[in-house]
Design a protein around this motif. Structure first.
Motif, PDB file in Angstrom:
ATOM      1  N   PHE A  78     -10.355  -1.034  14.163  1.00 38.35           N
ATOM      2  CA  PHE A  78      -9.798  -0.358  13.167  1.00 38.35           C
ATOM      3  C   PHE A  78      -8.518  -0.987  12.774  1.00 38.35           C
ATOM      4  O   PHE A  78      -7.987  -1.487  13.706  1.00 38.35           O
ATOM      5  N   ILE A  79      -8.284  -1.160  11.495  1.00 35.33           N
ATOM      6  CA  ILE A  79      -7.173  -1.828  10.960  1.00 35.33           C
ATOM      7  C   ILE A  79      -6.140  -0.904  10.222  1.00 35.33           C
ATOM      8  O   ILE A  79      -6.864  -0.130   9.434  1.00 35.33           O
ATOM      9  N   ARG A  80      -5.034  -0.788  10.787  1.00 34.64           N
ATOM     10  CA  ARG A  80      -4.111   0.015   9.810  1.00 34.64           C
ATOM     11  C   ARG A  80      -3.514  -0.741   8.924  1.00 34.64           C
ATOM     12  O   ARG A  80      -2.680  -1.650   9.270  1.00 34.64           O
ATOM     13  N   ARG A  81      -3.823  -0.596   7.463  1.00 37.33           N
ATOM     14  CA  ARG A  81      -3.237  -1.260   6.301  1.00 37.33           C
ATOM     15  C   ARG A  81      -1.651  -0.614   5.963  1.00 37.33           C
ATOM     16  O   ARG A  81      -1.692   0.523   5.861  1.00 37.33           O
ATOM     17  N   PRO A  82      -0.860  -1.405   5.675  1.00 37.23           N
ATOM     18  CA  PRO A  82       0.423  -0.793   5.417  1.00 37.23           C
ATOM     19  C   PRO A  82       0.398  -0.364   3.862  1.00 37.23           C
ATOM     20  O   PRO A  82      -0.422  -1.142   2.786  1.00 37.23           O
ATOM     21  N   ARG A  83       0.903   0.750   3.527  1.00 36.97           N
ATOM     22  CA  ARG A  83       0.838   1.292   2.120  1.00 36.97           C
ATOM     23  C   ARG A  83       1.710   0.802   1.158  1.00 36.97           C
ATOM     24  O   ARG A  83       2.742   0.431   1.401  1.00 36.97           O
ATOM     25  N   ALA A  84       1.146   0.839   0.144  1.00 39.54           N
ATOM     26  CA  ALA A  84       1.843   0.242  -1.077  1.00 39.54           C
ATOM     27  C   ALA A  84       3.198   0.898  -1.472  1.00 39.54           C
ATOM     28  O   ALA A  84       4.120   0.644  -2.065  1.00 39.54           O
ATOM     29  N   LYS A  85       3.088   2.334  -0.960  1.00 36.74           N
ATOM     30  CA  LYS A  85       4.042   3.370  -1.470  1.00 36.74           C
ATOM     31  C   LYS A  85       4.691   3.346  -2.929  1.00 36.74           C
ATOM     32  O   LYS A  85       5.597   3.042  -3.216  1.00 36.74           O
ATOM     33  N   THR A  86       3.619   3.589  -3.956  1.00 36.52           N
ATOM     34  CA  THR A  86       3.862   3.743  -5.389  1.00 36.52           C
ATOM     35  C   THR A  86       4.861   4.982  -5.311  1.00 36.52           C
ATOM     36  O   THR A  86       5.678   5.062  -6.387  1.00 36.52           O
ATOM     37  N   HIS A  87       4.790   5.680  -4.520  1.00 39.72           N
ATOM     38  CA  HIS A  87       5.823   7.038  -4.759  1.00 39.72           C
ATOM     39  C   HIS A  87       6.406   7.055  -3.391  1.00 39.72           C
ATOM     40  O   HIS A  87       6.127   7.880  -2.523  1.00 39.72           O
ATOM     41  N   LYS A 141      10.516  11.262  -1.510  1.00 39.14           N
ATOM     42  CA  LYS A 141      10.055  12.715  -1.233  1.00 39.14           C
ATOM     43  C   LYS A 141      10.294  13.454  -2.347  1.00 39.14           C
ATOM     44  O   LYS A 141      11.443  13.457  -2.841  1.00 39.14           O
ATOM     45  N   ARG A 142       9.489  14.405  -2.726  1.00 40.49           N
ATOM     46  CA  ARG A 142       9.543  15.366  -3.665  1.00 40.49           C
ATOM     47  C   ARG A 142      10.163  16.409  -2.898  1.00 40.49           C
ATOM     48  O   ARG A 142       9.521  17.323  -2.701  1.00 40.49           O
ATOM     49  N   ARG A 194      10.621  18.503  -7.358  1.00 44.86           N
ATOM     50  CA  ARG A 194       9.321  19.088  -7.316  1.00 44.86           C
ATOM     51  C   ARG A 194       9.207  19.775  -8.541  1.00 44.86           C
ATOM     52  O   ARG A 194      10.146  19.985  -9.365  1.00 44.86           O
ATOM     53  N   HIS A 195       7.938  19.810  -9.093  1.00 47.22           N
ATOM     54  CA  HIS A 195       7.602  20.202 -10.584  1.00 47.22           C
ATOM     55  C   HIS A 195       8.588  19.551 -11.438  1.00 47.22           C
ATOM     56  O   HIS A 195       9.120  20.284 -12.339  1.00 47.22           O
ATOM     57  N   LYS A 246       3.397  -3.952  -6.137  1.00 49.97           N
ATOM     58  CA  LYS A 246       4.050  -3.691  -4.817  1.00 49.97           C
ATOM     59  C   LYS A 246       5.487  -4.357  -4.664  1.00 49.97           C
ATOM     60  O   LYS A 246       5.426  -5.461  -5.062  1.00 49.97           O
TER      61      LYS A 246
END
Lengths: 141, 512
Positions: free
Chosen positions: B13-22, B25-26, B238-239, B508
Motif C-alpha cells: 500500500f502507498i499513502r499519497r500526500p493529499r493536494a489539500k484544495t481545502h 478547517k471550517r 461553517r455554511h 497544488k
C-alpha cells in the motif's frame, strides 16, 4: 459500545455522503475520530507508485467532498488517499494501523449473473477485518 | 484491538500526500466571522479618526457618515459575492470569476497593497498609544523604530506559524466594543447632552474647504478597513452562504453606531484643531484624556444623588473609571492595533495562497515552508515592503497622511473592481446560486443589476480618481506597485505558457 476510531472507505458512490454523516453522528457520542479513505486500485501492469492523474483528481474530489460533508455535520474528518492493488486488503490494513473499532462501508446489491454480489472489497473486509463492520445500502431510488 | 491479520506477500500500500484544495478547517460561525472582521474594521477607528480630522476638520463626523454609507454598499456587494463564491481570494476571486484572470490578478495585487499599508499604518499608530506609559515613543524616530520592531516580530511569528486564537480575537472584540460604548455613553451623557453647543461649534466653526471635504470623504473610507476579512475567512466558515452575509450585516450595524458615537464623543471633548495637532495618531486616547479632564466626578455625583453616602460612592466610582480609562484605552488600542497588524500579515498569507492556487501571481510567492507550512516568502517579501513604507516616518512629518492615501488607493481600487465584478457576474452568470441576493435591482437587457453595487462602483471609482489626481505621492507609488504586479503576472504567465487573460487551472502549491 465505546467507539474511538471509525474508518469510512469512500468510493464516489451516491451513499458516500450518507455514510460520512452516519459516521459523524456515531462518533459524536464518544468523541471518536473519523477517518475517510479513498483507495486507488492500480493495475498490476503498472508500478504501484504510478500516479494516474485522472484517478488522483477523482480521489481528491471525493475526499474533499467527504471533508465538506463532515464540516456540514459540524465534525472533523481526517482524509487519506491510498494506492493498492486491491481495495479490500488496503482497507483492513488501514483499520489495523489506525486501531479502528468500526468500519462503515457503502455497498450496492447487484445480481450480475443471478448471484447476489456486494463487491470484492466488501467480502474481503467482512471476512478479514478484526473490528465491527457496518454495511450501508442506499435506498433503491 | 488484537488481531492476527497480516497483509499477504503481494499486498502493498502507498499513502499519497493529499493536494489539500481545502486546507482550512471550517470552524467559524457568524459571530466568529464578525469578531475577526470587526477586529480589522474596529481597529481602524484608532487611527482613522485622527487622520480624517487632519483633513476634514469639523466635518469629520459628516465625512465618516458619508463613507459609512459607501461602506454599506461595499459590505452588501461582498455579502452577495462571498455567499456565491466562498473562497479566500475575496474580491480577487469575484473578479477572476466575473471577468478573467487578468482582472483577478489586478484586484489581488491591489488588495495585497492595501494589506501591506494596513500592516504599516497599524504598526505605526500602536507606539503612539503606548506613549501614555512611555512618552519617548510618541517621537517620530522612536515611534517608527518601535513600529518596525512590531512588524519584524510579527513577521517572525507568522513564518513560524503561531496560531492566533479565535477566542482571543473574540474576547478583544467584545472588550473593545464595551470600552467604546463606555466612552460614547460618558461623552454623550455628561458632555454632549448638557452642552450640545460645544459639538455644534466644533463642527460648524471648523468647516473645511470643498477640496478638503472631498479628500476627507476619500480618507474616511480608511475607517472601514477590513470589510475584506469576512470574505477571506469564508473558506474557514461553517455554511458560509449564510454566516458570511450575517456577519457582514452585523458588522455594518455595529461599526456605523460606534463610529458615529465616537465622532460625536471626539468633538464633544476637543476641538478639531486639537485633535489634528495633538492627537492625530492616537485620537481615542485624546477622547479618554478629554473625558477625564471635562467630567468632574463630584459634580456628576451631586447631580445623580442627594444623599452624602451616595455622593461619596458615585464620586469614587466615576473617579476610578476616569482614572483607569486613559490607561485602558492605551492598552486596548495597542493590543487591537497589533492584532490588526498581524491580521494584515495573515490576510496576505491567505490571499497569496489563494492567488497562487489559481496562478494569478508567481508561484515563488506562494511556496510553503516544508517545516512551518507557512507561505514564508510572501510573508518576508510583503513585510519588507511594509517596513520600506515606514522609512519616511523618520523624517517626513506627514507620513501618516501618506500611508492613509496609499491605503485608500489600494482598497478603493479593489472595492471598485469588486462592485464591477458583482455586476458583471449578474450579466455573465445569472444562473449561479446566490444564497444572499441584493435587493433593489434595475433591469438592464434582461439582467437584474443591484442599485447598491452600481452606486458603490460610481462612488468608489470617483473617490479613487480624486485621490489619484490630488495626491502625487500616492499616485506614483500606487501606480508603480500596480505596474510591478502587472509585469510580474505577465512574465510569469508567459514563462509558464499560460493564457494571459483566460483562466488557468487550479494547482497544488509547491512546498520547499
Amino acid at each position: 459500545m465505546a467507539i474511538k476510531n471509525i474508518l469510512v472507505p469512500t468510493n464516489g458512490g451516491g451513499a458516500d455522503g450518507e455514510i460520512i454523516k452516519l459516521a459523524c453522528s456515531l462518533a459524536r457520542r464518544s468523541k471518536a475520530k473519523v477517518y475517510a479513505v479513498y483507495i486507488i486500485e492500480v493495475e498490476r501492469s503498472l508500478s504501484l507508485d504510478t500516479q494516474v492523474d485522472s484517478e488522483t483528481e477523482k480521489a481528491e474530489k471525493i475526499l474533499t467532498q467527504a471533508e465538506d460533508t463532515a464540516a456540514e455535520a459540524d465534525y472533523d474528518v481526517e482524509t487519506d488517499l491510498l494506492q493498492a492493488r486491491d481495495a479490500g486488503p488496503a482497507i483492513v490494513n488501514e483499520a489495523v494501523e489506525r486501531g479502528v473499532d468500526l468500519i462503515i462501508m457503502a455497498t450496492t446489491y447487484k445480481k450480475p449473473h443471478g448471484v447476489p454480489d456486494l463487491g470484492k472489497a466488501v467480502y474481503y473486509v467482512l471476512k478479514e477485518a478484526p473490528c465491527r463492520v457496518l454495511l450501508y445500502r442506499d435506498s433503491v431510488s | 484491538m488484537e488481531t492476527n491479520w497480516r497483509p499477504k506477500l503481494g499486498d502493498k500500500f502507498i499513502r499519497r500526500p493529499r493536494a489539500k484544495t481545502h486546507p482550512l478547517k471550517r470552524v467559524l460561525g457568524a459571530f466568529g466571522l464578525f469578531s475577526a472582521g470587526y477586529g480589522n474594521v474596529g481597529s481602524s477607528i484608532y487611527y482613522a479618526l485622527g487622520l480624517v480630522a487632519l483633513i476634514a476638520l469639523g466635518a469629520t463626523p459628516v465625512v465618516l457618515f458619508i463613507a459609512g454609507i459607501f461602506f454599506i454598499f461595499t459590505a452588501l456587494s461582498y455579502a452577495e459575492g462571498t455567499a456565491m463564491i466562498p473562497e479566500a481570494g475575496g474580491s480577487a476571486s469575484f473578479a477572476r470569476r466575473g471577468f478573467n484572470d487578468l482582472f483577478g490578478s489586478i484586484t489581488g495585487w491591489a488588495l495585497v497593497f492595501s494589506y501591506i499599508v494596513t500592516i504599516a499604518i497599524s504598526a505605526y499608530t500602536a507606539p503612539a498609544y503606548l506613549g501614555y506609559f512611555w512618552q519617548p515613543l510618541t517621537a517620530p524616530v522612536a515611534g517608527t523604530i518601535a513600529a518596525m520592531g512590531i512588524i519584524f516580530f510579527l513577521m517572525c511569528l507568522n513564518i513560524i506559524g503561531v496560531k492566533q486564537s479565535s477566542i482571543f480575537n473574540t474576547a478583544f472584540a467584545i472588550l473593545d466594543v464595551l470600552t467604546q460604548i463606555l466612552i460614547i455613553l460618558l461623552a454623550i451623557l455628561f458632555i454632549f447632552a448638557p452642552h450640545p453647543q460645544i459639538f455644534s461649534q466644533n463642527v460648524i466653526g471648523n468647516w473645511p474647504s470643498a477640496h478638503n471635504l472631498i479628500l476627507g470623504i476619500a480618507i474616511a473610507t480608511l475607517a472601514y478597513t477590513g470589510v475584506e476579512t469576512v470574505s477571506q475567512l469564508s473558506e474557514e466558515a461553517r455554511h458560509p452562504a449564510i454566516t458570511a452575509p450575517r456577519a457582514l450585516i452585523l458588522m455594518i450595524a455595529v461599526v456605523m453606531i460606534l463610529f458615529t458615537g465616537i465622532s460625536v464623543a471626539a468633538f464633544s471633548t476637543m476641538t478639531p484643531t486639537e485633535m489634528a495637532l495633538e492627537w492625530a495618531r492616537d485620537p481615542i486616547a485624546g477622547i479618554a484624556y478629554g473625558l477625564s479632564v471635562a467630567i468632574v466626578p463630584e459634580e456628576v455625583a451631586a447631580g445623580l444623588s442627594s444623599s452624602p453616602a451616595g455622593i461619596i460612592v458615585i464620586t469614587a466610582i466615576f473617579a476610578g473609571i476616569l482614572k483607569i480609562l486613559p490607561a485602558l484605552v492605551a492598552i486596548l488600542a495597542t493590543t487591537i492595533l497589533i492584532i490588526a497588524t498581524n491580521a494584515g500579515l495573515m490576510g496576505i498569507s491567505r490571499l497569496t495562497f489563494s492567488l497562487g492556487r489559481f496562478q494569478l501571481i508567481p508561484l515563488a510567492f506562494s511556496r510553503v515552508h516544508h517545516k512551518f507550512k507557512t507561505p514564508y516568502r510572501a510573508i518576508i517579501f510583503f513585510s519588507l515592503v511594509a517596513l520600506l513604507l515606514l522609512i519616511p516616518g523618520f523624517f517626513a512629518p506627514d507620513t501618516f497622511i501618506i500611508l492613509g492615501g496609499l491605503y485608500v488607493f489600494g482598497s478603493l481600487l479593489a472595492f471598485s473592481l469588486a462592485h464591477a465584478s458583482i455586476l458583471r457576474l449578474r450579466i455573465r452568470h445569472p444562473e449561479l446560486s446566490r444564497p444572499f441576493k441584493l435587493r433593489g435591482n434595475i433591469k438592464f437587457k434582461g439582467c437584474e443589476l443591484p442599485v447598491t453595487a452600481i452606486l458603490g462602483l460610481v462612488f468608489s471609482s470617483a473617490i479613487w480618481l480624486t485621490v489619484v489626481m490630488t495626491q502625487p505621492y500616492t499616485r506614483w507609488v500606487g501606480f508603480g506597485w500596480m505596474l510591478f504586479g502587472l509585469i510580474f503576472y505577465l512574465t510569469f504567465r508567459h514563462r509558464k505558457r499560460l493564457p494571459l487573460i483566460q483562466a488557468a487551472r487550479e494547482i497544488k502549491l509547491p512546498v520547499d
